[in-house]
Design an enzyme around this catalytic site. Structure first.
Site, PDB file in Angstrom:
ATOM      1  N   LYS A  13      18.179  39.457  39.448  1.00  0.00           N
ATOM      2  CA  LYS A  13      18.849  38.953  38.203  1.00  0.00           C
ATOM      3  C   LYS A  13      17.724  37.656  38.030  1.00  0.00           C
ATOM      4  O   LYS A  13      17.299  37.595  36.719  1.00  0.00           O
ATOM      5  CB  LYS A  13      20.136  38.165  38.445  1.00  0.00           C
ATOM      6  CG  LYS A  13      21.069  39.251  38.529  1.00  0.00           C
ATOM      7  CD  LYS A  13      22.476  38.531  38.904  1.00  0.00           C
ATOM      8  CE  LYS A  13      22.610  37.624  40.327  1.00  0.00           C
ATOM      9  NZ  LYS A  13      22.414  38.154  41.341  1.00  0.00           N
ATOM     10  N   ARG A  88      30.573  34.500  37.043  1.00  0.00           N
ATOM     11  CA  ARG A  88      30.757  35.135  38.735  1.00  0.00           C
ATOM     12  C   ARG A  88      32.434  35.376  38.810  1.00  0.00           C
ATOM     13  O   ARG A  88      32.537  36.215  39.754  1.00  0.00           O
ATOM     14  CB  ARG A  88      30.345  34.455  39.629  1.00  0.00           C
ATOM     15  CG  ARG A  88      28.986  34.880  40.157  1.00  0.00           C
ATOM     16  CD  ARG A  88      28.626  33.859  41.219  1.00  0.00           C
ATOM     17  NE  ARG A  88      27.414  34.521  42.216  1.00  0.00           N
ATOM     18  CZ  ARG A  88      26.324  34.109  42.010  1.00  0.00           C
ATOM     19  NH1 ARG A  88      25.956  33.237  41.189  1.00  0.00           N
ATOM     20  NH2 ARG A  88      25.514  34.670  43.188  1.00  0.00           N
ATOM     21  N   ARG A 127      13.339  37.908  50.874  1.00  0.00           N
ATOM     22  CA  ARG A 127      13.472  36.985  49.824  1.00  0.00           C
ATOM     23  C   ARG A 127      12.865  35.610  50.558  1.00  0.00           C
ATOM     24  O   ARG A 127      13.021  35.134  51.601  1.00  0.00           O
ATOM     25  CB  ARG A 127      14.531  36.778  49.168  1.00  0.00           C
ATOM     26  CG  ARG A 127      14.533  35.476  48.191  1.00  0.00           C
ATOM     27  CD  ARG A 127      15.581  35.762  47.226  1.00  0.00           C
ATOM     28  NE  ARG A 127      16.749  35.464  47.567  1.00  0.00           N
ATOM     29  CZ  ARG A 127      18.101  35.724  46.913  1.00  0.00           C
ATOM     30  NH1 ARG A 127      17.733  35.878  45.391  1.00  0.00           N
ATOM     31  NH2 ARG A 127      19.191  35.327  47.139  1.00  0.00           N
ATOM     32  N   ARG A 160      16.448  31.379  52.671  1.00  0.00           N
ATOM     33  CA  ARG A 160      17.338  30.620  52.372  1.00  0.00           C
ATOM     34  C   ARG A 160      18.482  30.873  53.451  1.00  0.00           C
ATOM     35  O   ARG A 160      18.887  31.896  53.867  1.00  0.00           O
ATOM     36  CB  ARG A 160      18.066  31.008  51.158  1.00  0.00           C
ATOM     37  CG  ARG A 160      17.571  30.185  49.790  1.00  0.00           C
ATOM     38  CD  ARG A 160      17.907  30.646  48.376  1.00  0.00           C
ATOM     39  NE  ARG A 160      19.233  31.035  48.473  1.00  0.00           N
ATOM     40  CZ  ARG A 160      19.521  31.536  46.999  1.00  0.00           C
ATOM     41  NH1 ARG A 160      18.943  32.178  46.252  1.00  0.00           N
ATOM     42  NH2 ARG A 160      20.951  32.288  47.178  1.00  0.00           N
ATOM     43  N   ARG A 171      28.724  37.525  51.147  1.00  0.00           N
ATOM     44  CA  ARG A 171      28.340  37.480  49.816  1.00  0.00           C
ATOM     45  C   ARG A 171      28.785  38.596  49.049  1.00  0.00           C
ATOM     46  O   ARG A 171      29.070  38.657  47.777  1.00  0.00           O
ATOM     47  CB  ARG A 171      26.924  36.805  49.490  1.00  0.00           C
ATOM     48  CG  ARG A 171      26.947  35.485  50.037  1.00  0.00           C
ATOM     49  CD  ARG A 171      25.397  34.851  50.006  1.00  0.00           C
ATOM     50  NE  ARG A 171      24.677  34.995  48.726  1.00  0.00           N
ATOM     51  CZ  ARG A 171      23.493  35.061  48.670  1.00  0.00           C
ATOM     52  NH1 ARG A 171      22.631  35.002  49.729  1.00  0.00           N
ATOM     53  NH2 ARG A 171      22.898  35.049  47.512  1.00  0.00           N
TER      54      ARG A 171
HETATM   55  P1  ADP Z   1      19.090  37.574  42.482  1.00  0.00           P
HETATM   56  O1  ADP Z   1      18.634  36.494  41.511  1.00  0.00           O
HETATM   57  O2  ADP Z   1      19.789  38.767  41.661  1.00  0.00           O
HETATM   58  O3  ADP Z   1      19.809  37.184  43.801  1.00  0.00           O
HETATM   59  P2  ADP Z   1      16.129  37.738  43.086  1.00  0.00           P
HETATM   60  O4  ADP Z   1      15.470  37.913  41.585  1.00  0.00           O
HETATM   61  O5  ADP Z   1      16.013  36.568  43.745  1.00  0.00           O
HETATM   62  O6  ADP Z   1      17.633  38.360  42.848  1.00  0.00           O
HETATM   63  O7  ADP Z   1      15.527  38.968  43.602  1.00  0.00           O
HETATM   64  C1  ADP Z   1      16.039  39.151  45.158  1.00  0.00           C
HETATM   65  C2  ADP Z   1      14.637  39.698  45.957  1.00  0.00           C
HETATM   66  O8  ADP Z   1      14.183  40.729  45.670  1.00  0.00           O
HETATM   67  C3  ADP Z   1      13.657  38.668  45.860  1.00  0.00           C
HETATM   68  O9  ADP Z   1      12.768  38.475  47.223  1.00  0.00           O
HETATM   69  C4  ADP Z   1      12.782  39.368  44.866  1.00  0.00           C
HETATM   70  O10 ADP Z   1      11.125  39.030  45.029  1.00  0.00           O
HETATM   71  C5  ADP Z   1      13.036  41.013  45.302  1.00  0.00           C
HETATM   72  N1  ADP Z   1      13.186  41.798  44.161  1.00  0.00           N
HETATM   73  C6  ADP Z   1      13.632  41.397  42.955  1.00  0.00           C
HETATM   74  N2  ADP Z   1      13.536  42.641  42.193  1.00  0.00           N
HETATM   75  C7  ADP Z   1      12.959  43.681  42.889  1.00  0.00           C
HETATM   76  C8  ADP Z   1      12.579  45.031  42.531  1.00  0.00           C
HETATM   77  N3  ADP Z   1      12.594  45.508  41.520  1.00  0.00           N
HETATM   78  N4  ADP Z   1      12.046  45.666  43.764  1.00  0.00           N
HETATM   79  C9  ADP Z   1      11.983  45.226  44.754  1.00  0.00           C
HETATM   80  N5  ADP Z   1      12.382  43.840  45.189  1.00  0.00           N
HETATM   81  C10 ADP Z   1      12.781  42.972  43.936  1.00  0.00           C
HETATM   82  P1  ADP Z   2      21.779  34.815  44.170  1.00  0.00           P
HETATM   83  O1  ADP Z   2      20.702  34.879  43.312  1.00  0.00           O
HETATM   84  O2  ADP Z   2      21.334  35.652  45.463  1.00  0.00           O
HETATM   85  O3  ADP Z   2      23.098  35.817  43.721  1.00  0.00           O
HETATM   86  P2  ADP Z   2      22.596  32.415  43.567  1.00  0.00           P
HETATM   87  O4  ADP Z   2      21.493  31.364  43.658  1.00  0.00           O
HETATM   88  O5  ADP Z   2      23.032  32.832  42.082  1.00  0.00           O
HETATM   89  O6  ADP Z   2      22.399  33.445  44.502  1.00  0.00           O
HETATM   90  O7  ADP Z   2      23.712  31.672  44.060  1.00  0.00           O
HETATM   91  C1  ADP Z   2      24.008  31.025  45.318  1.00  0.00           C
HETATM   92  C2  ADP Z   2      25.292  30.491  45.676  1.00  0.00           C
HETATM   93  O8  ADP Z   2      25.488  29.684  44.733  1.00  0.00           O
HETATM   94  C3  ADP Z   2      26.484  31.444  45.607  1.00  0.00           C
HETATM   95  O9  ADP Z   2      26.666  32.253  46.984  1.00  0.00           O
HETATM   96  C4  ADP Z   2      27.560  30.635  45.416  1.00  0.00           C
HETATM   97  O10 ADP Z   2      27.908  30.155  46.412  1.00  0.00           O
HETATM   98  C5  ADP Z   2      27.020  29.486  44.367  1.00  0.00           C
HETATM   99  N1  ADP Z   2      26.949  29.856  42.775  1.00  0.00           N
HETATM  100  C6  ADP Z   2      26.003  30.176  42.292  1.00  0.00           C
HETATM  101  N2  ADP Z   2      26.383  30.376  40.942  1.00  0.00           N
HETATM  102  C7  ADP Z   2      27.978  30.269  40.921  1.00  0.00           C
HETATM  103  C8  ADP Z   2      29.116  30.491  40.159  1.00  0.00           C
HETATM  104  N3  ADP Z   2      28.892  30.828  38.669  1.00  0.00           N
HETATM  105  N4  ADP Z   2      30.130  30.278  40.515  1.00  0.00           N
HETATM  106  C9  ADP Z   2      30.534  30.035  41.821  1.00  0.00           C
HETATM  107  N5  ADP Z   2      29.518  29.737  42.652  1.00  0.00           N
HETATM  108  C10 ADP Z   2      28.255  29.948  42.197  1.00  0.00           C
END
Ligand code: ADP
Ligand code: ADP
Ligand code: ZN
Length: 214
Positions: A13, A88, A127, A160, A171
């Site tokens: 995302k 979420r 990541r 992280r 999660r």
């Molecule tokens: P989210 O915001 O949904 O948690 P991220 O954008 O941070 O996800 O991506 C999670 C991990 O996967 C990061 O290390 C990112 O560089 C990697 N990643 C994101 N998109 C892809 C993809 N299409 N193929 C492989 N790795 C990806």
């Molecule tokens: P990812 O990109 O891997 O999904 P985020 O950075 O979006 O992770 O979120 C990390 C953490 O922050 C989540 O596991 C949750 O604890 C908190 N968080 C982020 N956004 C929200 C939300 N909209 N509602 C509740 N908790 C949230």
């Protein structure tokens, strides 16, 4: 252009939202980044949020909704915004729908970046995040030029705490229980679009551009 990114933790995302924000010149609003910035700055909100985040649990809706509503009311959001990590939960989605309705507006796209659970643990353990500027990398799929150093700002990149496998499992189950129902919620609002998040990053982005328009 008002866009929501849906998808499991690690689906990509944030990666896609950053590119969308750059191409369409709209702000990228990541609740995770906002919470992490608050933790770094030692604010009251940060202290409260950290306890939940470390457990892989969601931060309560009361602490999350107002923050987002205030953010999207700012001037730079007038042309639209891309929400990453919010909503979420169903109550968060309803709060967003109601807040926009009140001013005669509505979300336009909910893009579900679809990635099966099997792929997620790998994505998360690889990541690396820069806690200074919010950039994210992957040790295999999107490495930094110099190992452990953020390309964008030169800070250190880290795994992280909540990306360690034990917390990732938690999660993922929170995602299935509380966030996945949003897919149906936005399907019913007729704004759901799904992309295959297992493709390489650039291909996922092309698929998104095909939806949003050049
Ligand atoms: P989210 O915001 O949904 O948690 P991220 O954008 O941070 O996800 O991506 C999670 C991990 O996967 C990061 O290390 C990112 O560089 C990697 N990643 C994101 N998109 C892809 C993809 N299409 N193929 C492989 N790795 C990806
Ligand atoms: P990812 O990109 O891997 O999904 P985020 O950075 O979006 O992770 O979120 C990390 C953490 O922050 C989540 O596991 C949750 O604890 C908190 N968080 C982020 N956004 C929200 C939300 N909209 N509602 C509740 N908790 C949230
Ligand atoms: Zn950085």
């Amino acid at each position: 252009m008002k866009i929501i990114m849906l998808g499991a933790p690690g689906a990509g995302k944030g990666t896609q939202a950053k590119q969308i924000a750059a191409k369409y010149e709209i702000p990228h609003i990541s609740t995770g980044d906002i919470f992490r910035a608050n933790i770094k700055n030692g604010t009251e909100l940060g202290k409260k949020a950290k306890a939940y985040m470390d457990q892989g649990a969601l931060v309560p809706d009361e602490l999350t909704c107002d923050l987002v509503m205030d953010r999207i009311a700012q001037d730079d959001c007038a042309k639209g915004f891309v929400l990453d990590g919010f909503p979420r939960t169903i109550p968060q989605a309803e709060a967003l729908t109601n807040a926009l309705n009140k001013i005669g507006q509505a979300m336009e796209y909910a893009i579900d970046v679809d990635v099966p659970d099997e792929n997620i643990v790998n994505r998360m353990s690889g990541r690396r995040a820069c806690l200074n500027c919010g950039a994210t990398y992957h040790i295999v799929f999107n490495p930094t030029k110099e190992e452990g150093v953020c390309d964008a700002c030169g800070n250190q990149t880290v795994l992280r705490e909540d990306d360690k496998p034990e917390t990732v499992q938690k999660r993922l189950s929170v995602y299935h229980e509380q966030t996945q129902p949003l897919i149906n919620y936005y399907k019913e609002q007729n704004i759901l679009r799904t992309v295959d998040g297992t493709k390489p990053m650039d291909d996922v982005f092309s698929d998104i551009v095909a939806i949003l328009g050049e």
